[in-house]
Motif scaffolding. Structure first.
Motif, PDB file in Angstrom:
ATOM      1  N   ALA A  49     -17.628  31.398 -20.261  1.00 47.18           N
ATOM      2  CA  ALA A  49     -17.505  31.710 -18.838  1.00 47.18           C
ATOM      3  C   ALA A  49     -17.859  33.154 -18.513  1.00 47.18           C
ATOM      4  O   ALA A  49     -17.873  33.543 -17.345  1.00 47.18           O
ATOM      5  CB  ALA A  49     -16.087  31.407 -18.360  1.00 47.18           C
ATOM      6  N   GLY A  50     -18.133  33.949 -19.551  1.00 46.40           N
ATOM      7  CA  GLY A  50     -18.486  35.346 -19.336  1.00 46.40           C
ATOM      8  C   GLY A  50     -17.310  36.208 -18.923  1.00 46.40           C
ATOM      9  O   GLY A  50     -17.484  37.207 -18.221  1.00 46.40           O
ATOM     10  N   LEU A  51     -16.105  35.824 -19.382  1.00 47.32           N
ATOM     11  CA  LEU A  51     -14.895  36.550 -19.012  1.00 47.32           C
ATOM     12  C   LEU A  51     -14.346  37.312 -20.214  1.00 47.32           C
ATOM     13  O   LEU A  51     -14.512  36.878 -21.355  1.00 47.32           O
ATOM     14  CB  LEU A  51     -13.831  35.567 -18.506  1.00 47.32           C
ATOM     15  N   PRO A  52     -13.685  38.434 -19.994  1.00 45.49           N
ATOM     16  CA  PRO A  52     -13.074  39.178 -21.109  1.00 45.49           C
ATOM     17  C   PRO A  52     -12.083  38.298 -21.860  1.00 45.49           C
ATOM     18  O   PRO A  52     -11.411  37.440 -21.273  1.00 45.49           O
ATOM     19  CB  PRO A  52     -12.361  40.343 -20.408  1.00 45.49           C
ATOM     20  N   ASP A  54      -9.285  38.915 -23.022  1.00 44.94           N
ATOM     21  CA  ASP A  54      -7.868  39.103 -22.684  1.00 44.94           C
ATOM     22  C   ASP A  54      -7.538  38.542 -21.303  1.00 44.94           C
ATOM     23  O   ASP A  54      -6.450  38.766 -20.772  1.00 44.94           O
ATOM     24  CB  ASP A  54      -7.477  40.574 -22.770  1.00 44.94           C
ATOM     25  N   THR A  55      -8.464  37.783 -20.721  1.00 42.92           N
ATOM     26  CA  THR A  55      -8.229  37.157 -19.425  1.00 42.92           C
ATOM     27  C   THR A  55      -7.151  36.082 -19.546  1.00 42.92           C
ATOM     28  O   THR A  55      -7.161  35.280 -20.484  1.00 42.92           O
ATOM     29  CB  THR A  55      -9.521  36.514 -18.889  1.00 42.92           C
ATOM     30  N   GLU A  56      -6.224  36.047 -18.607  1.00 41.70           N
ATOM     31  CA  GLU A  56      -5.198  35.008 -18.598  1.00 41.70           C
ATOM     32  C   GLU A  56      -5.839  33.663 -18.250  1.00 41.70           C
ATOM     33  O   GLU A  56      -6.712  33.581 -17.395  1.00 41.70           O
ATOM     34  CB  GLU A  56      -4.122  35.333 -17.565  1.00 41.70           C
ATOM     35  N   LEU A  57      -5.392  32.620 -18.942  1.00 45.76           N
ATOM     36  CA  LEU A  57      -5.904  31.277 -18.666  1.00 45.76           C
ATOM     37  C   LEU A  57      -5.177  30.719 -17.441  1.00 45.76           C
ATOM     38  O   LEU A  57      -4.263  29.900 -17.534  1.00 45.76           O
ATOM     39  CB  LEU A  57      -5.699  30.371 -19.881  1.00 45.76           C
ATOM     40  N   ASP A  58      -5.604  31.140 -16.275  1.00 45.54           N
ATOM     41  CA  ASP A  58      -4.931  30.736 -15.041  1.00 45.54           C
ATOM     42  C   ASP A  58      -5.710  29.612 -14.360  1.00 45.54           C
ATOM     43  O   ASP A  58      -6.585  28.995 -14.954  1.00 45.54           O
ATOM     44  CB  ASP A  58      -4.758  31.940 -14.110  1.00 45.54           C
ATOM     45  N   ALA A  59      -5.396  29.353 -13.106  1.00 47.69           N
ATOM     46  CA  ALA A  59      -5.976  28.218 -12.398  1.00 47.69           C
ATOM     47  C   ALA A  59      -7.227  28.586 -11.604  1.00 47.69           C
ATOM     48  O   ALA A  59      -7.625  27.840 -10.717  1.00 47.69           O
ATOM     49  CB  ALA A  59      -4.927  27.604 -11.472  1.00 47.69           C
ATOM     50  N   ARG A  60      -7.839  29.702 -11.908  1.00 48.40           N
ATOM     51  CA  ARG A  60      -9.050  30.064 -11.159  1.00 48.40           C
ATOM     52  C   ARG A  60     -10.132  29.010 -11.360  1.00 48.40           C
ATOM     53  O   ARG A  60     -10.274  28.437 -12.446  1.00 48.40           O
ATOM     54  CB  ARG A  60      -9.552  31.439 -11.605  1.00 48.40           C
ATOM     55  N   GLU A  61     -10.895  28.773 -10.328  1.00 45.50           N
ATOM     56  CA  GLU A  61     -11.950  27.770 -10.402  1.00 45.50           C
ATOM     57  C   GLU A  61     -13.178  28.353 -11.094  1.00 45.50           C
ATOM     58  O   GLU A  61     -13.490  29.529 -10.973  1.00 45.50           O
ATOM     59  CB  GLU A  61     -12.313  27.276  -9.009  1.00 45.50           C
ATOM     60  N   LEU A  62     -13.869  27.493 -11.821  1.00 42.62           N
ATOM     61  CA  LEU A  62     -15.088  27.875 -12.523  1.00 42.62           C
ATOM     62  C   LEU A  62     -16.292  27.272 -11.827  1.00 42.62           C
ATOM     63  O   LEU A  62     -16.210  26.205 -11.210  1.00 42.62           O
ATOM     64  CB  LEU A  62     -15.033  27.389 -13.969  1.00 42.62           C
ATOM     65  N   SER A  63     -17.410  27.951 -11.971  1.00 41.65           N
ATOM     66  CA  SER A  63     -18.651  27.413 -11.419  1.00 41.65           C
ATOM     67  C   SER A  63     -19.168  26.296 -12.312  1.00 41.65           C
ATOM     68  O   SER A  63     -18.776  26.178 -13.486  1.00 41.65           O
ATOM     69  CB  SER A  63     -19.705  28.516 -11.321  1.00 41.65           C
ATOM     70  N   ALA A  64     -20.061  25.507 -11.779  1.00 42.81           N
ATOM     71  CA  ALA A  64     -20.673  24.442 -12.572  1.00 42.81           C
ATOM     72  C   ALA A  64     -21.408  25.028 -13.770  1.00 42.81           C
ATOM     73  O   ALA A  64     -21.398  24.449 -14.866  1.00 42.81           O
ATOM     74  CB  ALA A  64     -21.627  23.625 -11.702  1.00 42.81           C
ATOM     75  N   GLN A  66     -20.624  27.758 -15.461  1.00 44.49           N
ATOM     76  CA  GLN A  66     -19.656  28.160 -16.479  1.00 44.49           C
ATOM     77  C   GLN A  66     -19.141  26.954 -17.253  1.00 44.49           C
ATOM     78  O   GLN A  66     -18.983  26.997 -18.477  1.00 44.49           O
ATOM     79  CB  GLN A  66     -18.485  28.902 -15.822  1.00 44.49           C
ATOM     80  N   VAL A  67     -18.882  25.873 -16.560  1.00 40.09           N
ATOM     81  CA  VAL A  67     -18.423  24.657 -17.225  1.00 40.09           C
ATOM     82  C   VAL A  67     -19.506  24.115 -18.152  1.00 40.09           C
ATOM     83  O   VAL A  67     -19.229  23.717 -19.294  1.00 40.09           O
ATOM     84  CB  VAL A  67     -17.999  23.602 -16.191  1.00 40.09           C
ATOM     85  N   GLN A  68     -20.735  24.096 -17.684  1.00 44.31           N
ATOM     86  CA  GLN A  68     -21.844  23.619 -18.514  1.00 44.31           C
ATOM     87  C   GLN A  68     -22.012  24.483 -19.749  1.00 44.31           C
ATOM     88  O   GLN A  68     -22.287  23.969 -20.846  1.00 44.31           O
ATOM     89  CB  GLN A  68     -23.133  23.595 -17.687  1.00 44.31           C
ATOM     90  N   ALA A  69     -21.857  25.802 -19.595  1.00 41.76           N
ATOM     91  CA  ALA A  69     -21.998  26.704 -20.742  1.00 41.76           C
ATOM     92  C   ALA A  69     -20.914  26.434 -21.779  1.00 41.76           C
ATOM     93  O   ALA A  69     -21.183  26.416 -22.988  1.00 41.76           O
ATOM     94  CB  ALA A  69     -21.932  28.154 -20.275  1.00 41.76           C
ATOM     95  N   ALA A  70     -19.682  26.185 -21.324  1.00 40.70           N
ATOM     96  CA  ALA A  70     -18.590  25.885 -22.251  1.00 40.70           C
ATOM     97  C   ALA A  70     -18.824  24.553 -22.944  1.00 40.70           C
ATOM     98  O   ALA A  70     -18.595  24.417 -24.155  1.00 40.70           O
ATOM     99  CB  ALA A  70     -17.262  25.877 -21.510  1.00 40.70           C
ATOM    100  N   GLU A  71     -19.287  23.562 -22.198  1.00 41.41           N
ATOM    101  CA  GLU A  71     -19.570  22.256 -22.787  1.00 41.41           C
ATOM    102  C   GLU A  71     -20.665  22.358 -23.840  1.00 41.41           C
ATOM    103  O   GLU A  71     -20.564  21.767 -24.922  1.00 41.41           O
ATOM    104  CB  GLU A  71     -19.982  21.271 -21.693  1.00 41.41           C
ATOM    105  N   ALA A  72     -21.704  23.130 -23.550  1.00 39.02           N
ATOM    106  CA  ALA A  72     -22.802  23.287 -24.503  1.00 39.02           C
ATOM    107  C   ALA A  72     -22.340  23.999 -25.760  1.00 39.02           C
ATOM    108  O   ALA A  72     -22.713  23.629 -26.887  1.00 39.02           O
ATOM    109  CB  ALA A  72     -23.953  24.048 -23.845  1.00 39.02           C
ATOM    110  N   LEU A  73     -21.502  25.029 -25.598  1.00 40.10           N
ATOM    111  CA  LEU A  73     -21.019  25.785 -26.751  1.00 40.10           C
ATOM    112  C   LEU A  73     -20.074  24.931 -27.590  1.00 40.10           C
ATOM    113  O   LEU A  73     -20.134  24.956 -28.832  1.00 40.10           O
ATOM    114  CB  LEU A  73     -20.314  27.059 -26.285  1.00 40.10           C
ATOM    115  N   LEU A  74     -19.216  24.154 -26.949  1.00 42.19           N
ATOM    116  CA  LEU A  74     -18.313  23.267 -27.676  1.00 42.19           C
ATOM    117  C   LEU A  74     -19.104  22.223 -28.461  1.00 42.19           C
ATOM    118  O   LEU A  74     -18.807  21.955 -29.640  1.00 42.19           O
ATOM    119  CB  LEU A  74     -17.357  22.583 -26.707  1.00 42.19           C
TER     120      LEU A  74
END
Length: 298
Positions: A49-52, A54-64, A66-74
């Protein structure tokens, strides 16, 4: 999947669930910066997601995206079994960021702990001016030592030119080029000292353990891991020759992992000081120059 509907916390939880399933099926191994599916999921999600980190895993919404990037990396992590550090080309050790790639093992040396927590300091003094990081790999221990001891200069040595190229990236990243010198050396052969402190995380994995390594570890350079039938192939000449490059008050700090039994069988006359670490009290040892001159040749 509605890509625009994910929050950071929900995505991390989903990633953790899939990682845990792979762990439970013996299709995944951790240990290259994390030791739980939850920690690896947080790292993977935040990095994608391009976040530091030490970012807290909160309820902030992610862009499509960012989600695609995480899915591809996983997907890449699960399919290739490469350590996540290789996929991101970044690893962390005691809060410091290091570049890594397949030319070096992922930094995880327990030697960093007594340096950072100060427990090694009792063996050092104002006379500690020159430090050697032998088998430096990506240079992480050399950098941690240079930052912990601002008055010292550090030689970082390795037999691998590829490893030294990665170490050079990290020395520059941490702006330590004036205090850390890189050397190509097969063990101690190209080094003269005298050193007041030698740090060494050598190849020490015995052959039986090498044969049983998970796939993630098999993707690291064999030369940095394999220590021969009993894990002591590199350590024997090191302990035989170390006194030659140590100052009179110098000490050697050596990591041997789970090889204490093999170490004691190979060096029955040595009486090392075992340094406590988070992995136990028998994986990192300290030897004075006097101890080396009286017992290492046995």
């Amino acid at each position: 999947m509605n890509l625009s509907a994910w929050t950071l916390s929900a995505l991390a939880a989903s990633v953790a669930e899939r990682l845990q399933a792979a762990l439970d099926a013996n299709q995944l191994s951790l240990g290259h910066g994390t030791d739980s599916a939850q920690d690896e999921a947080a790292w993977l999600t935040l990095w994608a997601a391009g976040l530091p980190l030490d970012t807290e895993l909160d309820a902030r919404e992610l862009s499509a995206e960012q989600v695609q990037a995480a899915e591809a990396l996983l997907t890449q992590r699960l399919n290739t079994r490469k350590p996540l550090a290789y996929l991101t080309q970044e690893a962390w050790l005691h809060g410091l960021s290091f570049h890594v790639d397949e030319r070096v093992i992922v930094p995880r040396s327990l030697i960093a702990e007594p340096i950072v927590d100060g427990s090694l300091d009792v063996w050092l003094s104002s006379q500690t001016q020159r430090v050697l990081d032998l088998c430096t790999g990506n240079g992480s221990l050399a950098i941690i030592a240079a930052l912990a001891y601002p008055e010292v200069t550090v030689d970082a040595a390795d037999i691998s030119d590829d490893a030294l190229a990665v170490a050079a990236i990290n020395v520059e990243r941490h702006d330590l080029g004036q205090r850390i010198a890189l050397h190509h050396s097969d063990g101690l052969q190209a080094l003269s000292g005298p050193y007041d402190l030698i740090l060494c995380n050598p190849p020490y994995v015995n052959q039986a353990s090498m044969d049983a390594l998970p796939q993630e570890y098999r993707q690291e350079p064999v030369i940095s891991l394999a220590g021969g039938s009993d894990g002591m192939d590199f350590i024997r000449p090191l302990l035989r020759d170390a006194a030659r490059v140590l100052s009179a008050h110098g000490v050697l700090v050596l990591e041997i992992g789970h090889e204490r039994a093999h170490f004691e069988a190979a060096f029955p006359k040595l009486s090392p000081v075992w340094l406590p670490t988070s992995a136990g009290d028998d994986q990192v040892l300290l030897l004075t120059r006097e101890a080396l001159t009286t017992g290492a040749g046995a």
